[in-house]
Design a protein around this motif. Structure first.
Motif, PDB file in Angstrom:
ATOM      1  N   ILE A 155       7.647   5.525  -4.868  1.00 43.46           N
ATOM      2  CA  ILE A 155       6.979   4.966  -5.852  1.00 43.46           C
ATOM      3  C   ILE A 155       6.564   6.726  -7.030  1.00 43.46           C
ATOM      4  N   GLU A 156       6.201   7.303  -6.174  1.00 33.49           N
ATOM      5  CA  GLU A 156       5.079   8.414  -6.041  1.00 33.49           C
ATOM      6  C   GLU A 156       5.705   9.466  -5.015  1.00 33.49           C
ATOM      7  N   GLU A 157       5.192  10.594  -5.041  1.00 32.06           N
ATOM      8  CA  GLU A 157       5.554  11.303  -3.514  1.00 32.06           C
ATOM      9  C   GLU A 157       4.236  10.743  -2.435  1.00 32.06           C
ATOM     10  N   ASP A 158       5.030  10.884  -1.494  1.00 29.70           N
ATOM     11  CA  ASP A 158       4.059  10.625  -0.549  1.00 29.70           C
ATOM     12  C   ASP A 158       4.155   9.088   0.360  1.00 29.70           C
ATOM     13  N   TRP A 159       4.784   8.216  -1.232  1.00 26.48           N
ATOM     14  CA  TRP A 159       3.847   6.606  -1.398  1.00 26.48           C
ATOM     15  C   TRP A 159       5.104   6.005  -1.554  1.00 26.48           C
ATOM     16  N   ILE A 160       5.863   4.310  -0.971  1.00 30.41           N
ATOM     17  CA  ILE A 160       6.539   3.668  -1.233  1.00 30.41           C
ATOM     18  C   ILE A 160       6.541   2.278  -0.733  1.00 30.41           C
ATOM     19  N   ILE A 161       6.231   1.456  -2.179  1.00 31.23           N
ATOM     20  CA  ILE A 161       5.960   0.451  -2.431  1.00 31.23           C
ATOM     21  C   ILE A 161       7.570  -0.647  -2.287  1.00 31.23           C
ATOM     22  N   THR A 162       6.925  -2.061  -1.590  1.00 31.34           N
ATOM     23  CA  THR A 162       7.730  -3.091  -0.983  1.00 31.34           C
ATOM     24  C   THR A 162       7.174  -4.131  -1.386  1.00 31.34           C
ATOM     25  N   ASN A 163       7.449  -5.241  -0.766  1.00 31.22           N
ATOM     26  CA  ASN A 163       6.419  -6.535  -0.683  1.00 31.22           C
ATOM     27  C   ASN A 163       5.910  -6.768   0.459  1.00 31.22           C
ATOM     28  N   GLU A 164       4.599  -7.510   0.219  1.00 33.61           N
ATOM     29  CA  GLU A 164       3.648  -8.010   1.285  1.00 33.61           C
ATOM     30  C   GLU A 164       3.787  -8.657   2.543  1.00 33.61           C
ATOM     31  N   HIS A 165       5.336  -9.309   2.160  1.00 32.09           N
ATOM     32  CA  HIS A 165       5.683 -10.367   3.560  1.00 32.09           C
ATOM     33  C   HIS A 165       7.244  -9.748   3.831  1.00 32.09           C
ATOM     34  N   VAL A 166       7.283  -8.232   3.182  1.00 37.12           N
ATOM     35  CA  VAL A 166       8.854  -7.391   3.868  1.00 37.12           C
ATOM     36  C   VAL A 166       7.600  -6.718   5.755  1.00 37.12           C
TER      37      VAL A 166
END
Length: 353
Positions: A155-166
Motif C-alpha cells: 500500500i506504501e513503501e515498506d508496508w503491506i496490507i492484508t486480512n487479520e484472518h490471514v
C-alpha cells in the motif's frame, strides 16, 4: 400678314390691268376682279391653318411643366440609396465573432489543468484486465502464516496490507515477492497492528532491500451504493502459485454499511451508502462484488478500470439468511482502511475503533 398679301395682289393685278387697259375690254376687267376676289378669298381661308397651328403649340407646355416637376421627385431614389448606411450596423457581426473567440480560452484552461493529474501518465494502457495485471502483479505478494495462505499488496513503501484472518495471531509471516524472471523471493514480514472488526492487518518489510514497490494506484477511492455496476478486477493467490497471482474480473453489485463487524454480513442489518452522508461507527462499509474470489484471494486488492484501489478482499459468501448464495464476495471499503491505517502502522489493535 393678310394685309400684306392683299396689298401685294392688288398692286400686281393693277399693274397687269394697266398693261392691258388699252384693249378696252371691260369684260376682262370684270373677270379679273372676280378672280382676284376668289384668290383673296382662298388666301383668307388658309389663314386658319396658320393661326391654328401656332395656337396649340403653347398648349404643349404642360408636357414641359409636368416632366420637370416629377424629375425632382425622383429624389426618393437617393433616399433608397441610403440603405447602404445600415451596412455599418453590420459591425455587430464583426464584434460578435471575435468576442466569443476569447471566451473559448476556458477550453485551453481546462485541458491543461487535468493533464498533470491525468491517469494515462501513470497507467498509459489501462483499458483491459491484462494491462492491470502486468503492471501490478509484482506489488501483490503471497502471504503465508501457520499453514494458511492469503494475499497482500504493498500500500506504501515498506508496508503491506492484508486480512487479520490471514496473519491470525502470528507476529511474523512469510512474504513471497514476485520476481520478473517468474520466480518469487521469500522474506519475513513483521505483523504490526490488526483489526478484527474490519479484518485488516499491517505487515512491515524492507521494500527497497527486497525489490518491491507500492501498488501504483491513482487513488485510494471509496465507493457508494450509486457505484453499483463499476467494472473491477481482483488479484490474488487462490491458485497458490507464488510469483503469479491470478486475476479475475467482475462488477461491484452494491455497497453497504454492515452493522456490527465485517463478518456479521447476513446476520445483522445493513444500510445503503450514499455520497456525502455520515454513518455510525457501529458499522463497517463493505463492497459486494462478483469476481469469483476464492480462498487464498483474501487480503488482495480490488481495482476499478481507472486504476483506483477500491477495497480489500476478505470473504466469499456461501449462504445468507439460511439460503445458499453463489457469486457474491465481500471487500472492506477503502474508507475503512483510511480510518485505521495510520494506527495499524503504529501496532495498534483497532478492533474497537
Amino acid at each position: 400678314m393678310d394685309f400684306f398679301l392683299r396689298t401685294s395682289l392688288i398692286i400686281f393685278i393693277s399693274i397687269f390691268i394697266s398693261g392691258c387697259i388699252n384693249s378696252n375690254d371691260l369684260n376682262l376687267e370684270a373677270t379679273i376682279d372676280a378672280r382676284v376676289d376668289q384668290a383673296i378669298a382662298k388666301i383668307a381661308t388658309a389663314t386658319p391653318q396658320i393661326f391654328v397651328d401656332p395656337t396649340p403649340q403653347p398648349t404643349a407646355t404642360p408636357q414641359v411643366f409636368i416632366d420637370p416637376t416629377p424629375q425632382p421627385t425622383a429624389t426618393p431614389q437617393i433616399i433608397e440609396i441610403i440603405p447602404p448606411t445600415p451596412q455599418p450596423t453590420a459591425t455587430p457581426q464583426i464584434n460578435i465573432d471575435p468576442t466569443p473567440q476569447p471566451t473559448a480560452t476556458p477550453q485551453i484552461f481546462v485541458d491543461p489543468t487535468p493533464q498533470p493529474t491525468a491517469t494515462p501518465q501513470i497507467f498509459p494502457k489501462i483499458i483491459k484486465p491484462n494491462d492491470l495485471y502486468n503492471q501490478w502483479r509484482f506489488s501483490v505478494p503471497r502471504i503465508r502464516s501457520d499453514g494458511a495462505t492469503g494475499t497482500g499488496w504493498v500500500i506504501e513503501e515498506d508496508w503491506i496490507i492484508t486480512n487479520e484472518h490471514v496473519v491470525k495471531d502470528q507476529s511474523s509471516v512469510i512474504v513471497s515477492i514476485p520476481q520478473k524472471d517468474g520466480t518469487s523471493k521469500d522474506v519475513y514480514g513483521l505483523v504490526y497492528g490488526v483489526d478484527k472488526k474490519r479484518d485488516l492487518a499491517a505487515v512491515k518489510i524492507n521494500s527497497k532491500l527486497n525489490g518491491i514497490e507500492p501498488l501504483k494506484i491513482f487513488d485510494r477511492k471509496y465507493l457508494t451504493s450509486l457505484d453499483a455496476g463499476t467494472e473491477i478486477v481482483q488479484i490474488g493467490y487462490s491458485t497458490g502459485t507464488a510469483g503469479f497471482p491470478v486475476i479475475k474480473s467482475g462488477v461491484v453489485t452494491t455497497v453497504i454499511l454492515q452493522m456490527g463487524k465485517a463478518l456479521d454480513y447476513g446476520i445483522k442489518p445493513t444500510l445503503k451508502v450514499l455520497p456525502g452522508s455520515s454513518y455510525t461507527k457501529d458499522g463497517v462499509m463493505l463492497i459486494v462484488f462478483n469476481t469469483g474470489a476464492d480462498p487464498g484471494d483474501s487480503g488482495g486488492p480490488i481495482i476499478d478500470f481507472e486504476g483506483n484501489v477500491v477495497g480489500v478482499v476478505f470473504a466469499q459468501v456461501q449462504s445468507a439468511g439460511g439460503s445458499r448464495v453463489i457469486g457474491t464476495q465481500l471487500a472492506i471499503s477503502m474508507r475503512e482502511v483510511e480510518v485505521v491505517w495510520d494506527l495499524l502502522k503504529l501496532g495498534t489493535d483497532t478492533s474497537n475503533n
